[in-house]
Design an enzyme around this catalytic site. Structure first.
Site, PDB file in Angstrom:
ATOM      1  N   ARG A  66      26.276  42.654  39.187  1.00 46.46           N
ATOM      2  CA  ARG A  66      25.148  42.413  39.864  1.00 46.46           C
ATOM      3  C   ARG A  66      24.159  43.381  39.829  1.00 46.46           C
ATOM      4  O   ARG A  66      22.964  43.132  40.115  1.00 46.46           O
ATOM      5  CB  ARG A  66      25.650  42.490  41.518  1.00 46.46           C
ATOM      6  CG  ARG A  66      26.452  40.956  41.870  1.00 46.46           C
ATOM      7  CD  ARG A  66      27.014  40.913  43.349  1.00 46.46           C
ATOM      8  NE  ARG A  66      27.973  41.850  43.728  1.00 46.46           N
ATOM      9  CZ  ARG A  66      29.205  41.793  43.413  1.00 46.46           C
ATOM     10  NH1 ARG A  66      29.635  40.607  42.703  1.00 46.46           N
ATOM     11  NH2 ARG A  66      30.059  42.752  43.556  1.00 46.46           N
ATOM     12  N   GLU A 103      38.441  50.074  44.990  1.00 47.73           N
ATOM     13  CA  GLU A 103      39.098  50.098  46.069  1.00 47.73           C
ATOM     14  C   GLU A 103      40.278  49.078  46.449  1.00 47.73           C
ATOM     15  O   GLU A 103      41.169  49.183  47.074  1.00 47.73           O
ATOM     16  CB  GLU A 103      38.126  49.724  47.239  1.00 47.73           C
ATOM     17  CG  GLU A 103      37.226  48.607  46.975  1.00 47.73           C
ATOM     18  CD  GLU A 103      36.133  48.677  46.198  1.00 47.73           C
ATOM     19  OE1 GLU A 103      35.148  47.924  46.555  1.00 47.73           O
ATOM     20  OE2 GLU A 103      35.930  49.606  45.272  1.00 47.73           O
TER      21      GLU A 103
END
Length: 179
Positions: A66, A103
């Site tokens: 992105r 994560e």
């Protein structure tokens, strides 16, 4: 004026609970990308911030994937080049790579070895900062190339995950913050 633009951007961020794994609240920028006025407001805000903060920037480095959507139009506005930092195995020629923890897993990033020259001033751009693993990995790659990292810049910061603390002394800016 600036508050209207920030609100226009904020209104186009869509939350998705439990994506990509249970317990994660994903902040989706797809509606922002679909709205030309909101996307223009985003690029305007980021451009204004960078012009006010730095006298010289040589490159925008965007993170896969992105950061590739935000970085090139921002670089074009500033009249500078764009450097991609990609997932391992996607760039031709000699590369530098680094492994890091996400994560919800592990990953590797790469940059072409000749992407920047020592001392060149770079701003790293991505859509979101969560735990900071990807951004820290990008910083490591640019440090290996002896670039001067001016700032890490994101659209969205997830404050509760404290990712910006991992960046240590590298300046950090987020347009929108969520708890």
């Amino acid at each position: 004026m600036s508050d209207d633009r920030i609100q226009r951007v904020r209104d186009r961020i869509r939350p998705f609970p439990d994506f990509p794994v249970p317990g994660v609240l994903f902040r989706d920028i797809s509606p922002l990308l679909k709205d030309p006025a909101a996307f223009r407001a985003l690029i305007d805000l980021l451009e204004d911030h960078l012009r006010a903060s730095f006298a010289q920037i040589d490159f925008i480095a965007g993170l896969d994937s992105r950061g590739f959507l935000i970085g090139p139009p921002l670089a074009q506005r500033l009249g500078i080049g764009f450097v991609p930092i990609r997932k391992k195995g996607k760039l031709p020629g000699p590369t530098e790579s680094v492994s890091y923890a996400l994560e919800y897993g592990k990953a590797e990033l790469e940059i072409q070895s000749d992407a920047v020259e020592p001392g060149q001033k770079v701003v790293i751009v991505d859509d979101l900062l969560a735990t900071g693993g990807t951004m820290c990995a990008a910083c490591e790659l640019l440090k290996r190339l002896k670039a001067e990292i001016l700032e890490c810049l994101v659209v969205i910061e997830l404050k509760l995950l404290k990712g910006s603390e991992k960046l240590n002394s590298i300046p950090f800016y987020s347009l929108l913050q969520y708890d």
